[in-house]
Design an enzyme around this catalytic site. Sequence first.
Site, PDB file in Angstrom:
ATOM      1  N   HIS A 205      36.900  41.506  38.544  1.00 12.33           N
ATOM      2  CA  HIS A 205      37.804  40.347  38.461  1.00 12.33           C
ATOM      3  C   HIS A 205      37.836  39.692  37.088  1.00 12.33           C
ATOM      4  CE1 HIS A 205      34.174  37.877  38.875  1.00 12.33           C
ATOM      5  NE2 HIS A 205      34.893  36.896  38.365  1.00 12.33           N
TER       6      HIS A 205
HETATM    7  C1  UD1 Z   1      37.266  32.310  38.061  1.00 18.66           C
HETATM    8  C2  UD1 Z   1      36.240  31.964  36.982  1.00 18.66           C
HETATM    9  C3  UD1 Z   1      35.113  32.990  36.994  1.00 18.66           C
HETATM   10  C4  UD1 Z   1      34.546  33.177  38.381  1.00 18.66           C
HETATM   11  C5  UD1 Z   1      35.677  33.525  39.328  1.00 18.66           C
HETATM   12  C6  UD1 Z   1      35.198  33.695  40.749  1.00 18.66           C
HETATM   13  C7  UD1 Z   1      37.144  30.814  35.033  1.00 18.66           C
HETATM   14  C8  UD1 Z   1      37.474  30.938  33.593  1.00 18.66           C
HETATM   15  N1  UD1 Z   1      36.836  31.956  35.660  1.00 18.66           N
HETATM   16  O1  UD1 Z   1      37.966  33.483  37.659  1.00 18.66           O
HETATM   17  O2  UD1 Z   1      34.092  32.523  36.133  1.00 18.66           O
HETATM   18  O3  UD1 Z   1      33.591  34.214  38.362  1.00 18.66           O
HETATM   19  O4  UD1 Z   1      36.649  32.483  39.307  1.00 18.66           O
HETATM   20  O5  UD1 Z   1      36.182  34.338  41.520  1.00 18.66           O
HETATM   21  O6  UD1 Z   1      37.170  29.729  35.571  1.00 18.66           O
HETATM   22  N2  UD1 Z   1      44.617  33.504  42.225  1.00 18.66           N
HETATM   23  C9  UD1 Z   1      45.268  33.664  43.427  1.00 18.66           C
HETATM   24  N3  UD1 Z   1      44.693  33.124  44.534  1.00 18.66           N
HETATM   25  C10 UD1 Z   1      43.507  32.441  44.490  1.00 18.66           C
HETATM   26  C11 UD1 Z   1      42.865  32.321  43.254  1.00 18.66           C
HETATM   27  C12 UD1 Z   1      43.423  32.862  42.139  1.00 18.66           C
HETATM   28  O7  UD1 Z   1      46.323  34.264  43.523  1.00 18.66           O
HETATM   29  O8  UD1 Z   1      43.052  31.958  45.516  1.00 18.66           O
HETATM   30  C13 UD1 Z   1      45.227  34.023  40.990  1.00 18.66           C
HETATM   31  C14 UD1 Z   1      45.528  32.906  39.990  1.00 18.66           C
HETATM   32  O9  UD1 Z   1      46.766  32.323  40.183  1.00 18.66           O
HETATM   33  C15 UD1 Z   1      45.409  33.621  38.666  1.00 18.66           C
HETATM   34  C16 UD1 Z   1      44.361  34.665  38.943  1.00 18.66           C
HETATM   35  O10 UD1 Z   1      44.294  34.855  40.352  1.00 18.66           O
HETATM   36  O11 UD1 Z   1      46.621  34.242  38.333  1.00 18.66           O
HETATM   37  C17 UD1 Z   1      43.008  34.307  38.376  1.00 18.66           C
HETATM   38  O12 UD1 Z   1      42.555  33.068  38.791  1.00 18.66           O
HETATM   39  P1  UD1 Z   1      41.643  32.137  37.859  1.00 18.66           P
HETATM   40  O13 UD1 Z   1      41.767  30.761  38.342  1.00 18.66           O
HETATM   41  O14 UD1 Z   1      41.920  32.392  36.412  1.00 18.66           O
HETATM   42  O15 UD1 Z   1      40.166  32.525  38.153  1.00 18.66           O
HETATM   43  P2  UD1 Z   1      39.345  33.854  38.381  1.00 18.66           P
HETATM   44  O16 UD1 Z   1      39.859  35.063  37.706  1.00 18.66           O
HETATM   45  O17 UD1 Z   1      39.104  33.938  39.846  1.00 18.66           O
END
Ligand code: UD1
Length: 362
Positions: A205
Amino acid sequence: MAKRLFTLVGVRPQIIKASMVSRTIENEKGIEELIVHTGQHYDDAMSEMFFRELGIPKPAFNLGINGGSQAEQVGRMLVAIEKKLEDIQPDALLIYGDTNSTLAGALAAAKLSIPIVHVEAGLRSFDRTMPEEINRLVADSLSQLLFCPTKQAMVNLANEGITANGFQKANLVGDVMFDASLFFRKNAQGPGFTLPSEYFIGTLHRSGTVDNPKYLSMALKSLSRMGKVAPVIMPLHPRTADQIAKNCINMKTLGIKIIKPVSYFEMLYLLENCSGVFTDSGGLQKEAYFFKKPCVVLRKNTEWVELEQIGAAKIAGIEADSVVDAWQSIKNNRIDHKTKLYGEGQASQQIVDRLMTFMGKT
Ligand code: UD1
């Protein structure tokens, strides 16, 4: 009068960590805890499900902030958290780990001179290209009370002068994730389909890997190679799912079994019954060790250096040959589980005890 604690969570692993500390706080008098969710993770399977499953009270507020660039996300959180802190006037802010939610919380509270308590302090990968490393550095430098999960984390803070400046106090308490794994182990629950007799867990991830199509496809090919040894089951993170779709990667030809994100209880079951773990997650590296399973880390570094030192995990990067070699080199390691790398399962209690003393003085 009870002291008011503002606990900030935003992502899946923070909810798991908070479940242990919040349960302990509930058993004590003297602290009134208010949980605020930034909304960084918002899918039911990444957020709500964990509140239901782990029996934590629903957050008092959900700020509904997610998506966008790093700066945009942190900026919007900063404004919204500041407003909530002003409304609630807490005696302290409690933050977990190293996410954008952690960073925004720390900045907002520091500007309002609200004392900050950081759980999972002191971890360093020494890789400043990782957003999490920047978040950790800022959160630790602004926190007043820091709870470290490992001896190395204490050393890292000492090296940065944090333990000697008189304003900040670092405590070695162990890892709340270890507490959670002991507490909830009895609740482990099958994922609703028949598992093969032997299998690996694979997860990816990190933005550094999955947002780059070349790296994503290398990492997936590595998992595919391991699939020739035993089936790889991959609970898919939404970030990774998006990138797989965007880059039209055909997971069927890779032979990796994709499943939707699992609950914590399902993950415990998968861990208990798997043969090994291949991951870029920080939390899962430790959980593999808690369940005595070898773990290959699909990154160039780790904050959990003690796992590699004792041979429980191996850093491999994302290239298939290295991943296969790493697996070969650790799969039969005999690990000393008597040394309690992550404490005795009492981290949450120790945190709350010290928090009570600290808040008594605020
Ligand atoms: C975040 C944390 C990471 C942690 C991880 C756990 C930061 C910089 N990174 O990364 O340290 O290990 O969480 O999972 O804070 N999305 C969805 N549905 C959700 C959540 C996210 O569709 O429920 C999508 C978001 O819109 C985005 C992508 O996934 O496009 C990434 O989400 P992001 O909030 O950047 O966090 P993680 O990659 O999960």
